[in-house]
Design an enzyme around this catalytic site. Sequence first.
Site, PDB file in Angstrom:
ATOM      1  CD  GLU A 327      -3.025  -1.173   2.098  1.00  0.00           C
ATOM      2  OE1 GLU A 327      -3.359  -0.045   2.495  1.00  0.00           O
ATOM      3  OE2 GLU A 327      -3.684  -2.197   2.315  1.00  0.00           O
ATOM      4  CD  GLU A 340      -0.884  -1.147   6.326  1.00  0.00           C
ATOM      5  OE1 GLU A 340      -0.616  -1.838   7.321  1.00  0.00           O
ATOM      6  OE2 GLU A 340      -1.951  -0.538   6.171  1.00  0.00           O
ATOM      7  CG  ASN A 342      -2.707  -4.766   4.649  1.00  0.00           C
ATOM      8  OD1 ASN A 342      -2.499  -4.700   5.847  1.00  0.00           O
ATOM      9  ND2 ASN A 342      -3.275  -3.779   3.972  1.00  0.00           N
ATOM     10  CD  GLU A 348      -9.184  -3.588  -0.779  1.00  0.00           C
ATOM     11  OE1 GLU A 348      -8.094  -3.116  -0.431  1.00  0.00           O
ATOM     12  OE2 GLU A 348     -10.075  -3.940   0.038  1.00  0.00           O
ATOM     13  NE  ARG A 393     -14.358  -2.382   1.286  1.00  0.00           N
ATOM     14  CZ  ARG A 393     -13.303  -2.615   2.046  1.00  0.00           C
ATOM     15  NH1 ARG A 393     -13.440  -2.700   3.360  1.00  0.00           N
ATOM     16  NH2 ARG A 393     -12.109  -2.749   1.497  1.00  0.00           N
ATOM     17  CG  ASP A 598     -69.823  21.943   7.515  1.00  0.00           C
ATOM     18  OD1 ASP A 598     -69.410  21.291   8.491  1.00  0.00           O
ATOM     19  OD2 ASP A 598     -70.501  22.978   7.629  1.00  0.00           O
ATOM     20  CG  ASP A 704     -63.441  36.564  15.002  1.00  0.00           C
ATOM     21  OD1 ASP A 704     -62.267  36.159  15.143  1.00  0.00           O
ATOM     22  OD2 ASP A 704     -64.168  36.921  15.948  1.00  0.00           O
ATOM     23  CE  LYS A 766     -68.776  28.792  10.470  1.00  0.00           C
ATOM     24  NZ  LYS A 766     -68.902  27.546   9.711  1.00  0.00           N
ATOM     25  CG  HIS A 796     -72.542  27.130   5.960  1.00  0.00           C
ATOM     26  ND1 HIS A 796     -72.138  26.000   5.283  1.00  0.00           N
ATOM     27  CD2 HIS A 796     -72.421  26.833   7.288  1.00  0.00           C
ATOM     28  CE1 HIS A 796     -71.778  25.067   6.153  1.00  0.00           C
ATOM     29  NE2 HIS A 796     -71.943  25.549   7.371  1.00  0.00           N
ATOM     30  CG  HIS A 798     -74.751  22.838  10.184  1.00  0.00           C
ATOM     31  ND1 HIS A 798     -73.905  21.757  10.077  1.00  0.00           N
ATOM     32  CD2 HIS A 798     -73.959  23.933  10.095  1.00  0.00           C
ATOM     33  CE1 HIS A 798     -72.660  22.178   9.931  1.00  0.00           C
ATOM     34  NE2 HIS A 798     -72.667  23.502   9.944  1.00  0.00           N
ATOM     35  CB  THR A 931     -64.389  25.847  15.236  1.00  0.00           C
ATOM     36  OG1 THR A 931     -65.285  24.734  15.189  1.00  0.00           O
ATOM     37  CG2 THR A 931     -63.018  25.377  15.643  1.00  0.00           C
TER      38      THR A 931
END
Length: 1202
Positions: A327, A340, A342, A348, A393, A598, A704, A766, A796, A798, A931
Amino acid sequence: MTDIAESNKMETQQTNGDYGTLDTHGDTHSTANTVHQRLRANSSIMQLKKLLVANRGEIPIRIFRTAHELSLQTVAIYSYEDRLSMHRQKADEAYVIGKRGQYTPVAAYLAIDEIIKIAKDHVSQDVNMIHPGYGFLSENYEFAKKVEEAGLIWIGPAPETINSLGDKVSARELAMKCKVPCVPGTPGPVAKFEEVKSFTDEHGFPIIIKAAFGGGGRGMRVVWKQEELKDAFERATSEAKSAFGNGTVFVERFLYRPKHIEVQLLGDNHGNVVHLYERDCSVQRRHQKVVELAPAKDLPAETRDAILNDAVKLAKSVNYRNAGTAEFLVDQDNRYYFIEINPRIQVEHTITEEITGIDIVAAQIQIAAGASLQQLGLTQDSISTRGFAVQCRITTEDPSQAFKPDTGKIEVYRSAGGNGVRLDGGNGFAGAIITPHYDSMLVKCTCHGSTYEIARRKMLRALVEFRIRGVKTNIPFLASLLTHQTFIDSKCWTTFIDDTPELFTLIGSQNRAQKLLAYLGDLAVNGSQIKGQIGESKFKGDIIMPSLDNSSTHKPIDVSVPCKEGWRNIIVEKGPEAFAKAVRAHKGCLIMDTTWRDAHQSLLATRVRTVDICNIAKETSYALSNAWALECWGGATFDVAMRFLYEDPWDRLRKMRKLVPNIPFQMLLRGANGVAYSSLPDNAIYHFCDQAKKNGMDIFRVFDALNDMDQLEVGVKAVLKAGGVAEGTICYSGDMLNPQKKYNLEYYMSLVEKIVNMGAHILGIKDMAGVLKPRAATLLVGNIRKRYPDLPIHVHTHDSAGTGVASMVACAQAGADAVDAATDSMSGMTSQPSLGAIVASLEGSEHDPGLDAHHLRQIDGYWAQVRLLYSPFEAGLTGPDPEVYEHEIPGGQLTNLIFQASQQGLGAMWAQTKKAYEQANDLLGDIVKVTPTSKVVGDLAQFMVSNKLSYQDTIDKADQLDFPSSVLEFFEGLMGQPYGGFPEPLRSKALRDRRKMDKRPGLYLEPMNFDAIRKKLKEQYGGASETDVASYAMYPKVFEDYKKFTEKYGDLSVLPTKYFLNRPEIGEEFSIELEKGKVLIMKMLAIGPLSEQTGQREVFYEMNGEVRQVTVDDQHAAVENKSRPKADAGDSSQVGAPMSGVVVEVRVKDGGEVNKGDPIAVLSAMKMEMVISAPHSGKIGNLGVKEGDSVDSQDLVCKIVK
């Protein structure tokens, strides 16, 4: 690849013997009856019969394959923890190392005497050869020596060579003797810190500390400055001792951005040495190679030749035998330095085999058996390279978490393949358990091509083909690396990964299928976890889609594409003002259909999913092409989409818009609250409206909850700035005809005047509780129309009391331009009045809505089926409730209130709750109830019932009661200013020392820092769209929970509702379309038994014909939980383990003081050590670990109290 065995001229023929083979299952067969024995009988190496590999993982499998080709039988060894590993199954025989518990998982593979005993004294007594692989004992002089002393053949260099070259210091001395360039370093191995410091005093920084005995990046540390030196030295020596049994280290100067070039060598027993050319191993992390290339792409010829010659010269100088690697580091001036040798095969080696066609392992084995290089045909002039090869790897590491090793069970494993792709795998298979004991590598993928670019692209293709689920892998990082320009140019250096943070901008696999399986598995075991669901759907069949006919031609309408004609064209082409004028000029009374918002909010707790809206969207675009609008977004549907349906509300909006381009969309905007339940800074409202308009919203019905015009104006102005149609809305409350009510005609007319002055395009009325009686409707709408003849009016309501149709007809006759209705099967009671009934009532009159009743009935047939699908969310209402005129509970709140009362154990006291609602309203000053103010009244009512408080009790005890937070927020003024003021003394007594606001809350709030939000979301989730920012601004905690859920289970919006809410039947086949052209065909096969130890069950599915399984916690199981507590990431005092592993050292004690950065404990995992440091200064408490303890990622280690 060259068949080296064929060219082995020393080979002798061996007749079939009488010996049998012990296969991986322990069964003995005669040679004549074993096919692979007969195949091997013709290519044996002399009289050698059996080879043992002293290793684990992928390298034994690699060696076994070649050994089988050379007619050798194979023996595997394994630790107890590796008993299920693949390498054990690939050998002819396999033996456990020692007894259970005798060795640690790593120490088993370092047990020299035990391994030799297996080879010599075990049943496997005819072992002739031992191959050490790489790592573990491969460079251990003592092991090699004892193997030869035992009369076995050591496949590797001579023990003396290992002793001289395996020691980096000895190798360095050899290089200097051979006049091969070396990097400045210590003259010998050092064991004391003082010796290291002496070197740095002379040569300076940076330096690198390496283990003197061993490799693979273990015991390696780069040190840049003096302050880091002592800790780095201690860690390096500790790691070296743990990995190799010797803690001495070698120190040398650290080169800046060098390339790492290594030369593959082969030597025989006759002094011959050849090179197989070089490899570029520069792409490393923590000194461990990640990607390798052969040959080096841009290495100058003169540098390459010099390196190759010096490598051979070094090997010949020591009579090197077998395979090894020299290496070198090459600096930016192409000067090279020996590092070194090995003395073993490298991970590899595969890329060298691919470019040379030489089986290096076969050469190793045959050289060890006595063959010369010439006999093998391996002379230097006969060795050449062809093309390029790249190796990746693939590991079980999470690159997004600093490559933290992951552990667990591989649930899915599908590998790559095809031309030029080679895989060398170990434990890469479905069902494999990845433990923290060993290296994290799953498989090596090697790709070969005629050019570097072809090899690179082939590797990318292979990486994309992999499907690995259950554990994290580094594949996303590898893909990022291979597509980086520096890698494309092959200009990488050894610290390239550390120096290039953009590599960590990962695009990983979505893992959609396995995440969906996790949800379906949980559903199968535990049932639906959707809040509010009771039981399963009444209808589980396939929904029949309607067919629409053209009223003129009576031929079917082609609904494969949406309708293009509708009122929205005016908005798009001419703008909001032109739209308002066109609506007002229209002779009939238009309809807004509320089915998409709704209606299901009021009847089914807002639980209808995007998929069920989109499935009918194109048909709706035709059937309601003359509708004024579709109410489909905003209000409660926004947070419920994330909170309970785990969907992105913005994704819903975009999908609906694409499918219905012709009908205006309307949303509900809560004034200064946006779609939240309390006031937000003004810039948050402006930002939200801008995003809503850009993503497809047209009409914003702004209201609101207290009719506070200052609050309302914030929303109206935000809509106007965004370019939307602004519908300023008054909330109708109580009975306007009752002279005792404060909300009279004069009150409402004053509100209308203020809305007109704001510049709203449309006026909305509403009636959230459905208390607008027909006569009041005539009076209110008639007066508005008289005063404002050019103002479009939209109403609107219900149908709670059952008078909705009559009231809407009265509004139309009094001058309203548009009224609300819901498809018949989703209408009535707390929903809107019947669409069919209103159309029939106005049909043929001057107020005719212009809708085809037959088309409406066809669409309604779809929704009738869908309502049964969502039957688990029905509130159980059976008819109209005229009592609403007394309690005034809004339709959208009534079903939720029933559910909440049931959850709190007040279900049997519903009558008292309704009465308490009236009293709570009076206590609060008879407020407008919508709400979030309706929630205030509801919370106070339930509080009174559960605490048995009367009207007077609540007033008298107000200064002692802990009121619900919503009530206190209302009294503070966080919801605005109520008409007529706050009730006193109740307000002051309830608030005590809390603040009181006398103007709109937004004026008290700092502007929202969107840059900070973007930064946070990017850090937390890797990126964020502008709509994500808007969602977070409205609901931070809900958004985070939604992201956490989808990270676990993926995008559930693609799942059919039948399987979102209900358990699949065993054996039932169903399909999930992930995207266009990608369909999963699913079938649940079985639910496994309960594990008494873990409380879990395995659920088995068939997915596209492949069996997959998921592990699910059974929430009904009573199992003692023996796991450690987890550290809370949100609590800075809690310190968690950064990864799974073993605690090798504890540096603190309970009650001890630590400073920020002080080490608390040392963790070892995947043979890597990591210091757990104190995140801040303080005193140690709750220390929950000791040396030797195994911990999982994020287990609580201790607490640090400041």
